[in-house]
Design an enzyme around this catalytic site. Structure first.
Site, mmCIF file in Angstrom:
data_model
loop_
_atom_site.group_PDB
_atom_site.id
_atom_site.type_symbol
_atom_site.label_atom_id
_atom_site.label_comp_id
_atom_site.label_asym_id
_atom_site.label_seq_id
_atom_site.Cartn_x
_atom_site.Cartn_y
_atom_site.Cartn_z
ATOM 1 N N ASP A 163 105.318 98.962 49.176
ATOM 2 C CA ASP A 163 104.045 98.254 49.049
ATOM 3 C C ASP A 163 103.752 97.251 49.849
ATOM 4 O O ASP A 163 102.755 97.109 50.645
ATOM 5 C CB ASP A 163 103.736 97.623 47.443
ATOM 6 C CG ASP A 163 102.392 97.522 47.097
ATOM 7 O OD1 ASP A 163 101.553 97.641 47.680
ATOM 8 O OD2 ASP A 163 102.532 96.643 46.227
ATOM 9 N N GLY B 154 112.903 102.301 44.200
ATOM 10 C CA GLY B 154 113.579 101.062 44.511
ATOM 11 C C GLY B 154 113.792 99.787 43.393
ATOM 12 O O GLY B 154 114.563 100.079 42.524
#
Length: 171
Positions: free
Chosen positions: A33, A123
């Protein structure tokens, strides 16, 4: 639809749509992101702020997907999706598969012919790598979009690529 495994930095992959493993705020964060927002520039954040002001005042729900411009990325669009946090006590795999299927639907509606996915939730959301690959390949292998001809599962390092190849090959 052809599905390929690729070791690369997703922000450098040349496709029509790059999928962002976003947080629900849509306002950037860490990992994929943060990298997408940094490399894509302020146009992505501006578009995400517009989405928050109009349709997603409480944020994007887990498993859903929405598109914005790709800003400075080598793509036309970013498809943002919010993956689930892995839980040993609750099966959230349906939500993880929804991330892939809803992202494909959004890309297809945009007319994208190629799409690149990170390994969503693997993640900081701690989804076990092998199962994350299995969930992704299950959706990508069964998908029949009308426009999207190629999907890439973009893996950041050689170890994750090796796991993905083993899962793909049935090992």
């Amino acid at each position: 639809m052809e599905t390929r495994l690729l070791q690369a930095d997703i922000t450098t992959v040349r496709v029509d749509a790059i999928v962002n493993a976003a947080n629900s705020s849509l306002l950037g964060g860490g990992g994929v992101d943060g990298a997408i927002h940094r490399r894509g520039g302020p146009a992505i954040l501006d578009a995400c702020r517009d989405l928050r002001a109009s349709r997603y005042g409480r944020g994007l729900p887990t498993g859903q997907a929405v598109a914005t411009t790709a800003g400075n990325l080598p793509a036309r669009w970013v498809v943002h999706t919010v993956g689930p946090v892995w839980s040993a006590d609750e099966d959230r795999s349906g939500l993880l598969r929804d991330c892939y299927s809803h992202s494909l639907r959004v890309a297809d509606e945009l007319g994208a012919t190629s799409i690149a996915f990170p390994l969503i939730s693997s993640g900081v959301y701690r989804w076990p790598i092998e199962d994350a690959v299995r969930q992704a390949l299950t959706v990508l292998g069964a998908a029949r979009p009308t426009h999207v001809a190629e999907a890439q599962l973009v893996l950041f390092d050689a170890g994750t690529l090796a796991v993905a190849e083993r899962v793909r090959d049935g090992g």
